[in-house]
Scaffold this motif. Structure first.
Motif, PDB file in Angstrom:
ATOM      1  N   ASP A  27       5.341 -14.008   8.230  1.00 52.58           N
ATOM      2  CA  ASP A  27       4.459 -14.485   9.296  1.00 52.58           C
ATOM      3  C   ASP A  27       3.738 -13.291   9.909  1.00 52.58           C
ATOM      4  O   ASP A  27       3.948 -12.145   9.529  1.00 52.58           O
ATOM      5  N   ASP A  28       2.859 -13.560  10.882  1.00 55.54           N
ATOM      6  CA  ASP A  28       2.064 -12.484  11.478  1.00 55.54           C
ATOM      7  C   ASP A  28       2.944 -11.411  12.099  1.00 55.54           C
ATOM      8  O   ASP A  28       2.672 -10.216  11.958  1.00 55.54           O
ATOM      9  N   ALA A  29       3.987 -11.838  12.836  1.00 55.20           N
ATOM     10  CA  ALA A  29       4.851 -10.866  13.507  1.00 55.20           C
ATOM     11  C   ALA A  29       5.525  -9.945  12.493  1.00 55.20           C
ATOM     12  O   ALA A  29       5.493  -8.717  12.617  1.00 55.20           O
ATOM     13  N   GLY A  30       6.138 -10.524  11.486  1.00 52.13           N
ATOM     14  CA  GLY A  30       6.855  -9.727  10.493  1.00 52.13           C
ATOM     15  C   GLY A  30       5.939  -8.803   9.715  1.00 52.13           C
ATOM     16  O   GLY A  30       6.249  -7.623   9.499  1.00 52.13           O
ATOM     17  N   MET A  31       4.782  -9.322   9.309  1.00 49.85           N
ATOM     18  CA  MET A  31       3.881  -8.507   8.496  1.00 49.85           C
ATOM     19  C   MET A  31       3.235  -7.399   9.312  1.00 49.85           C
ATOM     20  O   MET A  31       2.998  -6.296   8.797  1.00 49.85           O
ATOM     21  N   ASP A  32       2.942  -7.657  10.579  1.00 47.29           N
ATOM     22  CA  ASP A  32       2.380  -6.594  11.416  1.00 47.29           C
ATOM     23  C   ASP A  32       3.413  -5.513  11.714  1.00 47.29           C
ATOM     24  O   ASP A  32       3.093  -4.317  11.712  1.00 47.29           O
ATOM     25  N   LEU A  33       4.645  -5.901  11.986  1.00 44.82           N
ATOM     26  CA  LEU A  33       5.704  -4.912  12.174  1.00 44.82           C
ATOM     27  C   LEU A  33       5.880  -4.059  10.924  1.00 44.82           C
ATOM     28  O   LEU A  33       6.025  -2.830  10.997  1.00 44.82           O
ATOM     29  N   GLU A  34       5.864  -4.715   9.759  1.00 50.23           N
ATOM     30  CA  GLU A  34       6.002  -3.989   8.494  1.00 50.23           C
ATOM     31  C   GLU A  34       4.849  -3.020   8.283  1.00 50.23           C
ATOM     32  O   GLU A  34       5.056  -1.863   7.856  1.00 50.23           O
ATOM     33  N   LYS A  35       3.634  -3.434   8.584  1.00 46.28           N
ATOM     34  CA  LYS A  35       2.477  -2.549   8.406  1.00 46.28           C
ATOM     35  C   LYS A  35       2.625  -1.287   9.256  1.00 46.28           C
ATOM     36  O   LYS A  35       2.352  -0.173   8.793  1.00 46.28           O
ATOM     37  N   GLY A  36       3.028  -1.476  10.498  1.00 57.11           N
ATOM     38  CA  GLY A  36       3.196  -0.325  11.377  1.00 57.11           C
ATOM     39  C   GLY A  36       4.302   0.601  10.914  1.00 57.11           C
ATOM     40  O   GLY A  36       4.153   1.829  10.935  1.00 57.11           O
ATOM     41  N   ALA A  37       5.420   0.011  10.492  1.00 53.03           N
ATOM     42  CA  ALA A  37       6.551   0.824  10.035  1.00 53.03           C
ATOM     43  C   ALA A  37       6.190   1.612   8.784  1.00 53.03           C
ATOM     44  O   ALA A  37       6.477   2.814   8.679  1.00 53.03           O
ATOM     45  N   VAL A  38       5.549   0.960   7.827  1.00 50.39           N
ATOM     46  CA  VAL A  38       5.201   1.612   6.564  1.00 50.39           C
ATOM     47  C   VAL A  38       4.141   2.688   6.774  1.00 50.39           C
ATOM     48  O   VAL A  38       4.205   3.774   6.185  1.00 50.39           O
ATOM     49  N   ALA A  39       3.142   2.388   7.619  1.00 49.40           N
ATOM     50  CA  ALA A  39       2.105   3.386   7.886  1.00 49.40           C
ATOM     51  C   ALA A  39       2.708   4.657   8.473  1.00 49.40           C
ATOM     52  O   ALA A  39       2.321   5.773   8.112  1.00 49.40           O
ATOM     53  N   GLN A  40       3.689   4.489   9.374  1.00 48.22           N
ATOM     54  CA  GLN A  40       4.335   5.658   9.967  1.00 48.22           C
ATOM     55  C   GLN A  40       5.142   6.416   8.922  1.00 48.22           C
ATOM     56  O   GLN A  40       5.118   7.647   8.880  1.00 48.22           O
ATOM     57  N   ILE A  41       5.858   5.708   8.068  1.00 44.55           N
ATOM     58  CA  ILE A  41       6.630   6.360   7.007  1.00 44.55           C
ATOM     59  C   ILE A  41       5.704   7.181   6.107  1.00 44.55           C
ATOM     60  O   ILE A  41       5.990   8.336   5.763  1.00 44.55           O
ATOM     61  N   LYS A  42       4.573   6.592   5.729  1.00 43.21           N
ATOM     62  CA  LYS A  42       3.662   7.264   4.811  1.00 43.21           C
ATOM     63  C   LYS A  42       2.989   8.478   5.436  1.00 43.21           C
ATOM     64  O   LYS A  42       2.476   9.342   4.714  1.00 43.21           O
ATOM     65  N   SER A  43       2.981   8.547   6.766  1.00 42.70           N
ATOM     66  CA  SER A  43       2.387   9.707   7.441  1.00 42.70           C
ATOM     67  C   SER A  43       3.364  10.876   7.525  1.00 42.70           C
ATOM     68  O   SER A  43       2.994  11.961   7.967  1.00 42.70           O
ATOM     69  N   MET A  44       4.610  10.649   7.100  1.00 46.51           N
ATOM     70  CA  MET A  44       5.662  11.654   7.210  1.00 46.51           C
ATOM     71  C   MET A  44       6.072  12.144   5.818  1.00 46.51           C
ATOM     72  O   MET A  44       5.873  11.444   4.820  1.00 46.51           O
TER      73      MET A  44
END
Length: 421
Positions: free
Chosen positions: A200-217
């Motif tokens: 759903d929107d909540a889960g997918m948006d949380l995942e996008k934020g988490a993954v984007a942060q991981i990829k920046s590290m």
């Protein structure tokens, strides 16, 4: 004690979770074009007119009524002190019954007929989702949204189409996802993170934020599994996470699915600490999982309101002196107070300069704004990220000392602080 009760009720909020005639609201607000920079309506020498619609009847009235009471209480306090820069603030609102069609109709009337200066406190996920495109098209300053949907997120907005005129305060799930990753790596030293998220929107948006942060590290790996929102069986996803041998788990799901995921993690002895969204930091959620996780792993949740600072304590005293006593510790009324505070802070920053949409929005961007009950929010450089500092609580056995079943263990922190930057 007070803050723990309020943490629980604030989680529930996420479920309710001028423009001149003929002017387009889509031009670059930073443009030197006079039509873009000089837009104004709803402003006289003595008054500023703002509005919103919110549910004051039906299922969500217990949220909408105190929310509006909190907004009005702050504005009454400001007006009693003479207003801001010689102008008092008039607040219009109507009952949209949590109906997107009624909310959209109210927005059109507010902007096109009543000619309000700003929309403040757009209320509830379905109404905001229906309104956000029109708000961007109008280009009207829009401050505080009682939801965290991803449509409000922008990391470098320069035009209204990108959300330059949108100023969210509550946590946006994408921002919260990045903070989850920062806690996982900064506090818990995770090198490999498991992410279980709902479709759903909540889960997918949380995942996008988490993954984007991981990829920046550098040096951080992740494994993720998607499950259906409301799924009764998540065993396959949990098994995959278990086999990946992760260090820490992000549970990117709200109330309908989070307990199912956490219970299955416990059932399969995936004894790794987990973190979840502030939406789940309620007594109902802690009660649902405490027996399963005790002695196996800890479940943590984020929060965006904190009463520990001297600023927050002063703000709470001011709030309680102004609000109807029945709302003295009502979380929804406090968020309404926050909404009006953020709007008024923009007016204060304009000072004696001409008050236009452009000058107002630039004033909000000029420096970080202190949430009276929370952390700093920085709108500079087109950042429309919502809350950028969140605290951390964990599930504990429910006692008289911790009636919500959650205990705060970390203060408000942002990504940079958590990562030692």
């Amino acid at each position: 004690m007070k803050s723990k009760k309020t943490i629980a009720t604030l989680a529930a909020l996420a479920l309710s979770a001028g423009m001149l005639a003929g002017c387009s609201g889509t031009s670059n607000p930073g443009s030197t074009d006079s039509a873009a920079s000089g837009k104004v309506q709803g402003v006289t020498d003595t008054e500023v007119l703002i509005a919103n619609s919110a549910a004051t009847s039906g299922t969500y009235a217990p949220v909408g009524v105190p929310f509006l009471a909190g907004m009005q209480a702050y504005l009454d306090m400001v007006n009693a002190q003479g207003g801001i820069n010689g102008r008092t603030i008039k607040f219009m609102h109507t009952d949209d019954e949590f109906d997107p069609a009624k909310g959209s109709a109210a927005l059109t009337e507010f902007v096109e007929d009543d000619k309000v200066f700003a929309i403040v406190g757009d209320f509830g996920t379905p109404v905001v989702a229906a309104n956000v495109a029109q708000l961007k098209e109008y280009g009207i300053p829009s401050v505080y949204f009682a939801t965290g949907i991803g449509q409000l997120y922008a990391d470098h907005a320069t035009t209204n189409e990108e959300g330059y005129n949108i100023f969210p305060v509550q946590p946006i799930y994408r921002t919260e996802g990045s903070i989850m990753t920062a806690y996982a790596t900064g506090k818990f030293q995770a090198k490999k993170i498991g992410i279980i998220y709902t479709n759903d929107d909540a889960g997918m948006d949380l995942e996008k934020g988490a993954v984007a942060q991981i990829k920046s590290m550098s040096g951080i790996d992740y494994v993720e599994q998607q499950v259906a929102a409301g799924a009764a069986d998540v065993s396959a996803a949990v098994t995959a996470i278990k086999q990946a041998n992760v260090d820490f788990i992000i549970v990117a799901a709200i109330q309908g699915t989070m307990p199912t995921i956490v219970k299955e993690l416990a059932a399969q002895s995936v004894n790794k600490d987990c973190i979840t969204t502030y939406v789940n930091v309620s007594s109902a959620m802690s009660t649902a999982v405490i027996d399963d996780i005790t002695g196996k792993f800890d479940l943590y949740g984020l929060g965006w309101v904190d009463y520990a600072s001297s600023i927050a304590q002063t703000s709470l005293a001011d709030y309680q002196a102004q609000i109807d006593p029945q709302y003295a510790m009502n979380a929804y009324a406090q968020t309404g107070w926050i909404a009006s505070y953020f709007f008024c802070e923009g007016l204060r920053r304009v000072g004696s300069d001409p008050l236009t949409w452009d000058s107002y929005m630039k004033a909000l961007e000029s420096a970080p704004i202190q949430n009276p009950f929370g952390g700093l929010i920085d709108y500079s450089n087109g950042q429309r990220l919502g809350t950028q500092e969140m605290n951390l609580s964990k599930v504990v056995p429910t006692t008289d000392a911790a009636p919500a079943g959650w205990q705060q263990v970390e203060p408000l922190q942002g990504v940079s602080a958590l990562l030692g930057k």
